[in-house]
Structure formats: C-alpha cells, structure tokens
Design an enzyme around this catalytic site. Structure first.
Site, PDB file in Angstrom:
ATOM      1  N   ARG A  54       0.866  -1.174   0.000  1.00 42.27           N
ATOM      2  CA  ARG A  54       0.000   0.000   0.000  1.00 42.27           C
ATOM      3  C   ARG A  54       0.904   1.224   0.000  1.00 42.27           C
ATOM      4  NH1 ARG A  54      -2.194  -3.388   4.224  1.00 42.27           N
ATOM      5  NH2 ARG A  54      -4.294  -4.160   3.707  1.00 42.27           N
ATOM      6  N   LYS A  91      -2.156  -2.090   8.006  1.00 39.26           N
ATOM      7  CA  LYS A  91      -3.270  -1.434   8.701  1.00 39.26           C
ATOM      8  C   LYS A  91      -3.326  -1.904  10.141  1.00 39.26           C
ATOM      9  CE  LYS A  91      -6.359  -0.548   4.801  1.00 39.26           C
ATOM     10  NZ  LYS A  91      -7.681  -0.823   4.206  1.00 39.26           N
ATOM     11  N   HIS A 103      -2.346   2.172  -5.874  1.00 38.71           N
ATOM     12  CA  HIS A 103      -3.025   0.921  -5.508  1.00 38.71           C
ATOM     13  C   HIS A 103      -3.156  -0.022  -6.705  1.00 38.71           C
ATOM     14  CE1 HIS A 103      -4.494  -0.402  -1.662  1.00 38.71           C
ATOM     15  NE2 HIS A 103      -5.526  -1.011  -2.215  1.00 38.71           N
ATOM     16  N   ARG A 153      -0.528  -2.596  -6.611  1.00 36.80           N
ATOM     17  CA  ARG A 153      -0.852  -3.648  -5.634  1.00 36.80           C
ATOM     18  C   ARG A 153      -1.870  -4.638  -6.225  1.00 36.80           C
ATOM     19  NH1 ARG A 153      -1.303  -4.747   0.070  1.00 36.80           N
ATOM     20  NH2 ARG A 153      -3.459  -5.000   0.767  1.00 36.80           N
ATOM     21  N   HIS A 211      -4.223  -8.856   4.026  1.00 40.65           N
ATOM     22  CA  HIS A 211      -5.675  -8.801   4.145  1.00 40.65           C
ATOM     23  C   HIS A 211      -6.110  -9.577   5.393  1.00 40.65           C
ATOM     24  CE1 HIS A 211      -6.414  -8.051  -0.441  1.00 40.65           C
ATOM     25  NE2 HIS A 211      -6.228  -6.929   0.236  1.00 40.65           N
ATOM     26  N   TYR A 218      -9.758 -10.836  -6.549  1.00 37.65           N
ATOM     27  CA  TYR A 218      -8.792 -10.971  -7.643  1.00 37.65           C
ATOM     28  C   TYR A 218      -9.009 -12.240  -8.460  1.00 37.65           C
ATOM     29  CZ  TYR A 218      -6.517  -7.186  -5.187  1.00 37.65           C
ATOM     30  OH  TYR A 218      -6.265  -5.993  -4.573  1.00 37.65           O
TER      31      TYR A 218
END
Length: 282
Positions: free
Chosen positions: A148, A172, A244, A247, A270, A279
């Site tokens: 990210r 995150k 992004h 990514r 994730h 994806y």
C-alpha cells in the site's frame, strides 16, 4: 455534549481497535458531517433525541447530494458503529441505528496493469534522470511486494532484512507482515540506498524512512501518486492508474501464476480472505 461523545468514540477506535490515522480521519470526517446535519438541519441539541427517522433523513440528504453508493455505505457504517458504541457504553438508552440498512454496492473490480504495461512504466524512467534510482526502486517495490502507498512511505531502513531476503511491513492497524523481495528489487533498492539516498539523507540525517524527497524529507502519499502519474503518462499508458493499481496488479499476476489464495492474502496483509478473493474474478 455531541462533541464529547465523538471524542470518546475516536479515542476508543485509536486505543482499543488500533486504527490507522487515515481510518480515524475518515470516521471523524463522516461523523462530524453527521453531527452538523443533526444540529443545523434537524436542530437537535443532544444525541439522546436522535431517532431512526433522523438517520434515514440524513441518508436521503447524502443521496440527494449525488454521492456514490460507496461513500454512503461508508457513512452508514460509521453512524451505525458510532451508535453501537454509545449504546454499549450506556450513554444512550436506545440504539436508533440498529434497523438501518446498508446500501448495496456492486463490487467494482480493480483496474489492473498487464506485465507488459508494468515493464513499460519501469523501463521509461531514464537512468540519468534526477531521482531516477529512487523512482525505479519505489515502483518496482510497490509492484513486486504489493505494498500500500502508506506502507511504502512508512518503510524504514530497519525494515530491510537483507540476510533473509525479506522486508518487514507495518500494515493497517500496525499489523506486521513479512514479504519476500526478489533479486531485481534488492538490486534497485541497494542502488538507490548507496548512490542517491545517502546524499538526500545529509539534508535531514534523522529521517529513518527509506524513500526521501529532494529536501531529504519522508515522501508523502501524494508525492508518490504524482510520480506514478508522471511516469505512467510518459510511458503512454492510458488506463487510470494509482499507486493501488500496482498492488492490484501484483495480486492478480501472482494468482495467474498459480499462487494459492492464502499465500497472496498473507503477502497483501488482508485480514479477511474474501477481500483477496476479488482478484479471482478479474
């Protein structure tokens, strides 16, 4: 009183849920707008008097302003979790947000670059251009490690594990993960560190981040976005590309190459595998 409740809620998100600064800013922005509507449009002086009808009125207002379904969905989510907090803490007796429906949003598949388009961007950066080593290292690393943009900007020299051929990434919620770095990334990174960053760091010796601006300061997310836009345009890529996108492309190419979903989930950081599963539909 409304402001005090909001401060308590944001503090809880920061301390107990360990949310990133950007997430906290989003919650604060959404709820400040919500409070403003309650006070200025509905003339409510206290959160105790908010009803389900008031919340629905606010959602209609957002819809009338022509906001996207995603923006409204995020606002509804912020309001619901805020009222859940107020109810759980005993600040209010009833929770008017319990019956609010979240708007259904069609899942938009992310834009992805082909391997050839990635190569076009990387190869278009002239070797003798100012900051060329830095820019090449940035975009090679973002693509090859699936970072990210915030993770890239926060990346420090201590996060490079040369012997393990890995990098440590703070994702995150400050969640740490380890991502392998291939020979091309290592070579570009070493080239930048040895031949470009050392000179930049002299201007601000105490900055620990790897990627620096011309004045030796930590690169911002916007600077990375501007750099990518510049080289994408130079490479004649007409797709709408953001940091992004690199990514997204990393994840898609891994899965196309036969990588299993769980491994890709771990490399992307994730929390929920359903986020990674998008994806598989590209």
């Amino acid at each position: 009183i409304m402001e005090n409740f909001l401060k308590d809620y944001i503090n809880m998100l920061k301390v107990e849920r360990n949310l990133a600064r950007n997430s906290l800013d989003s919650y604060l922005r959404d709820l400040n707008q919500y409070h403003h509507y309650l006070e200025s449009e509905l003339h409510l002086k206290t959160i105790y008097n908010v009803t389900l009808g008031h919340i629905r009125s606010y959602i209609r207002c957002l819809t009338d302003r022509g906001l996207s379904a995603n923006t409204i969905k995020r606002a509804v989510s912020s309001i619901r979790t805020y009222h859940n907090f107020l109810s759980a803490e005993g600040h209010v007796k009833d929770n008017p947000a319990q019956l609010i429906d979240t708007p259904k949003v069609a899942r938009k598949l992310p834009e992805v670059l082909t391997i050839q388009e990635i190569d076009q961007i990387l190869n278009i950066i002239p070797e003798n251009a100012p900051m060329a080593r830095r820019d090449l290292a940035i975009f090679e690393m973002m693509y090859s490690c699936g970072l990210r943009v915030t993770e890239l900007c926060d990346f420090t020299t201590k996060d490079i594990l040369w012997d393990s051929e890995m990098i440590s990434v703070k994702g995150k919620g400050n969640k740490q993960r380890f991502v392998p770095i291939g020979p091309i990334v290592r070579e570009n990174l070493k080239d930048y560190l040895n031949n470009e960053r050392s000179g930049l760091a002299e201007k601000n010796p105490n900055v620990p981040e790897v990627f620096l601006s011309r004045n030796g300061r930590k690169l911002t997310r916007m600077m990375v976005w501007i750099l990518l836009k510049k080289w994408t345009k130079t490479a004649d890529i007409t797709k709408k590309v953001s940091p992004h996108t690199l990514r997204h492309s990393f994840a898609t190419h891994l899965l196309e190459g036969g990588a299993d979903l769980r491994s890709v989930q771990e490399m992307l950081g994730h929390r929920d595998i359903t986020t990674t599963q998008v994806y598989t539909h590209l």
